[in-house]
Design a protein around this motif. Sequence first.
Motif, PDB file in Angstrom:
ATOM      1  N   ARG A 160       0.814  -1.218   0.000  1.00 49.79           N
ATOM      2  CA  ARG A 160       0.000   0.000   0.000  1.00 49.79           C
ATOM      3  C   ARG A 160       0.841   1.259   0.000  1.00 49.79           C
ATOM      4  NH1 ARG A 160      -3.432  -2.201   3.941  1.00 49.79           N
ATOM      5  NH2 ARG A 160      -2.383  -0.920   5.459  1.00 49.79           N
ATOM      6  N   ARG A 161       2.043   1.191   0.565  1.00 49.88           N
ATOM      7  CA  ARG A 161       2.873   2.369   0.689  1.00 49.88           C
ATOM      8  C   ARG A 161       3.716   2.616  -0.562  1.00 49.88           C
ATOM      9  NH1 ARG A 161       2.274   6.246   4.045  1.00 49.88           N
ATOM     10  NH2 ARG A 161       4.486   6.550   4.217  1.00 49.88           N
ATOM     11  N   ARG A 162       3.518   1.817  -1.582  1.00 44.50           N
ATOM     12  CA  ARG A 162       4.297   1.995  -2.792  1.00 44.50           C
ATOM     13  C   ARG A 162       3.972   3.310  -3.458  1.00 44.50           C
ATOM     14  NH1 ARG A 162       3.748  -3.087  -6.507  1.00 44.50           N
ATOM     15  NH2 ARG A 162       1.958  -1.850  -6.932  1.00 44.50           N
ATOM     16  N   ARG A 163       4.835   3.665  -4.348  1.00 45.64           N
ATOM     17  CA  ARG A 163       4.651   4.879  -5.140  1.00 45.64           C
ATOM     18  C   ARG A 163       3.418   4.735  -6.021  1.00 45.64           C
ATOM     19  NH1 ARG A 163       9.532   7.197  -8.783  1.00 45.64           N
ATOM     20  NH2 ARG A 163       8.445   9.008  -9.585  1.00 45.64           N
ATOM     21  N   LEU A 164       2.674   5.811  -6.140  1.00 46.77           N
ATOM     22  CA  LEU A 164       1.472   5.795  -6.969  1.00 46.77           C
ATOM     23  C   LEU A 164       1.838   5.758  -8.448  1.00 46.77           C
ATOM     24  CD1 LEU A 164      -0.937   8.402  -5.370  1.00 46.77           C
ATOM     25  CD2 LEU A 164      -1.253   5.967  -5.537  1.00 46.77           C
ATOM     26  N   GLY A 165       1.036   5.037  -9.237  1.00 52.93           N
ATOM     27  CA  GLY A 165       1.212   5.035 -10.688  1.00 52.93           C
ATOM     28  C   GLY A 165       0.348   6.098 -11.339  1.00 52.93           C
ATOM     29  N   THR A 166      -0.885   6.248 -10.826  1.00 55.92           N
ATOM     30  CA  THR A 166      -1.806   7.263 -11.346  1.00 55.92           C
ATOM     31  C   THR A 166      -2.470   7.982 -10.182  1.00 55.92           C
ATOM     32  OG1 THR A 166      -3.606   5.652 -11.479  1.00 55.92           O
ATOM     33  CG2 THR A 166      -2.303   5.992 -13.479  1.00 55.92           C
TER      34      THR A 166
END
Length: 198
Positions: free
Chosen positions: A91-97
């Motif tokens: 969940r804490r990953r970088r957003l794609g969009t």
Amino acid sequence: MLRTVNRVVLTLAGLALVGAGGVVLAMAADLPSRLGVGLPADWSWRGPDSAVLSRADRLHWQGESWWWPVVIGTLAVLVLLALWWFLAQLRRRRLGTLDVDTGDGGAARLRAGAVEDVLTAEAESLPGVERARFTLVGRRGGPGARVGLLIAPQARPRDVVHILRDRTLENARVSAGAAELPAEIRLRATRHAADRVT
């Protein structure tokens, strides 16, 4: 919050593994008998040739009606906690969009990298900021930001953070139509080499 949980979990897991490894190493090397350390009378693992648990210890609780529900329940809780922890990392990953409110009840989907580039350029134009890096994290509908700033030696960190919050982050929040935009800001000061005087 997640960073604190990660540190606590990794510390406890590390301590448990180091402790278990130390006990196994000591027993495999037969250190207690070499050092003359007395083990408890009911301790079944007495050296490299003995079993960790005696047959009586392994079969002791099997006849009890509560034994298997407790074992299965404990293992299920451990699996669920491990799964929750794993999903929390994702969940804490970088957003794609990023979903941006268009003002007419709809939403436009933007590439998060493009939004990060705009925010980075705006932050680098602020007084006292030499370099900036924005990373959008969280969910598309409720993003957060991680900001890294390299500030000039003469800049006042408090002033830089206030300007960043009031201008760049507030502009980003309003543009995204978000109620809030939580941000984690990390500051580093530029180190200039001293000039050589001859």
